[in-house]
Design an enzyme around this catalytic site. Sequence first.
Site, PDB file in Angstrom:
ATOM      1  CD  GLU A   1     -34.259 -18.712  51.084  1.00 55.64           C
ATOM      2  OE1 GLU A   1     -33.344 -18.989  50.460  1.00 55.64           O
ATOM      3  OE2 GLU A   1     -34.379 -18.060  52.161  1.00 55.64           O
TER       4      GLU A   1
ATOM      5  CE1 TYR B   1     -30.707 -21.361  47.155  1.00 53.97           C
ATOM      6  CE2 TYR B   1     -31.943 -21.907  49.118  1.00 53.97           C
ATOM      7  CZ  TYR B   1     -31.609 -21.420  48.242  1.00 53.97           C
ATOM      8  OH  TYR B   1     -31.934 -20.287  48.850  1.00 53.97           O
TER       9      TYR B   1
ATOM     10  CG  ASN C   1     -36.585 -21.222  52.102  1.00 57.09           C
ATOM     11  OD1 ASN C   1     -37.332 -21.346  51.863  1.00 57.09           O
ATOM     12  ND2 ASN C   1     -35.644 -20.433  52.461  1.00 57.09           N
TER      13      ASN C   1
ATOM     14  CD  GLU D   1     -32.783 -21.468  54.570  1.00 60.93           C
ATOM     15  OE1 GLU D   1     -32.952 -21.614  53.757  1.00 60.93           O
ATOM     16  OE2 GLU D   1     -31.323 -21.027  55.030  1.00 60.93           O
TER      17      GLU D   1
ATOM     18  CG  HIS E   1     -33.653 -13.682  56.220  1.00 62.44           C
ATOM     19  ND1 HIS E   1     -34.909 -14.333  55.486  1.00 62.44           N
ATOM     20  CD2 HIS E   1     -32.417 -14.641  56.430  1.00 62.44           C
ATOM     21  CE1 HIS E   1     -33.904 -15.391  54.582  1.00 62.44           C
ATOM     22  NE2 HIS E   1     -32.281 -15.742  55.396  1.00 62.44           N
TER      23      HIS E   1
ATOM     24  NE  ARG F   1     -39.509 -16.041  51.930  1.00 64.76           N
ATOM     25  CZ  ARG F   1     -38.395 -16.683  53.017  1.00 64.76           C
ATOM     26  NH1 ARG F   1     -37.374 -16.879  51.818  1.00 64.76           N
ATOM     27  NH2 ARG F   1     -37.919 -16.824  53.880  1.00 64.76           N
TER      28      ARG F   1
END
Length: 445
Positions: free
Chosen positions: A348, A295, A293, A167, A122, A78
């Site tokens: 991610e 985290y 994504n 995002e 991005h 990606r």
Amino acid sequence: MTDSIRFPANFTWGVATSAFQIEGAADADGKGPSIWDTFSRNPANIKDGTNGDVACDHYNRYREDVALIASLGVDAYRFSMAWSRVQPAGKGAWNEKGFDFYKRLLDELDARGIASHLTLYHWDLPQGLQIDGGWMSRDTAHRFADYAHEVARRFGDRLATIATHNEPWCTANLGYGNAQFAPGVADKKQAIQVSHHLLLSHGLAMQSMRATNTEADLGIVLNLWTADPATDSEADRKLAALEWANSNEWFLDPLFKKRYPELSLQAHGANAPDIQEGDFDIIAQPIDFLGVNYYRREVMSAEDPPRKPVGGIGFTDMGWEIYPQGLTELLVKMKDEYPNLPPVYITENGMAAVDVVEDGQVADNQRIEYVRTHLETMKAAMDHGVDVRGYFLWSLMDNFEWNSGYAKRFGIVYVDYATQQRIPKASALWYRDFLAAQQRQRQAA
């Protein structure tokens, strides 16, 4: 335990990067400036005073980097395209030398049997569009749709997936809400309006790409998290509900319910966005996949000062609590709230760590544990019926970590920025061996 988990035979395994963080070659071959070129060249904006002019020099070292990707045994990569590399002003003339770079990259990936998953945006808006108003201008959404159409027209038959945005929460809230990211604006009302224009641009781009009859699956990538109250107090519970609405439902509801969450609209008050008739019909275009994504989680506290998460299994070098079970909780909650949720990719997942080279090796054992536990919780979500199709580890290699500069290392490959040497960390070798074990399980089945 992870070694014994069996994922579906057609599950996609990959690594991920983004253009501005690795490419360098900031003005090579006709590339125009982006807002991140401008922002990072002011040393006051970046914690270590660096910029992205060279980064990992991937523009010149892409063959070496693709060989590195292939050595891991992944089947997918990606990456993002730098809009100003292929259209220097963000409108008008296309830059063929810029497109040629991505063609060469795709050729190299094809030759290695690695599927290409492209992100169109991005965070690196062409500076020319910023001068015209950037994402505060509704016209930028239409320029983005033009760009998406051209990319899909040229490369749509060579890409497994195309994501419109990565995002948008960050673009809006860090770029316009608190000035941590480019273009460096701190205005809550602007941030909320920008979030609407980003979603609108997504919908317009979906329409323009569909018009090319591309074979690629089309979608968007959101950064999402759970929001937990720090205590059982009513105040903390209310804060957690508002955080879930403002950060997650604010992007998911327009995509899947053609509306913004009422809790957020009430909280935003006069800062609520200007919405034109038909906008939600454009935004809620059918998508083939949703990129997630993940985290960390948010822990919400009404106390002063607010209570912090205890971090039972530690924190990353970004100061983020390691909370793998949040991935299961997030995915299952999304499945329950959105019956029309499409297939999901974890686009991610990874961590920043203080990585040191000793005797030519990097023993990043905490990162191995981070990835291992998140793979387990991802599989737990799949066992609960969430349709997860793939996992992309962030990141392939250390890179320019936005306003942290080169001080934070997310890679499973260490980059010595002085020499541009790449050194696979212990986590890269673990990931390689894990994928090889998955392959053996498939063959034995």
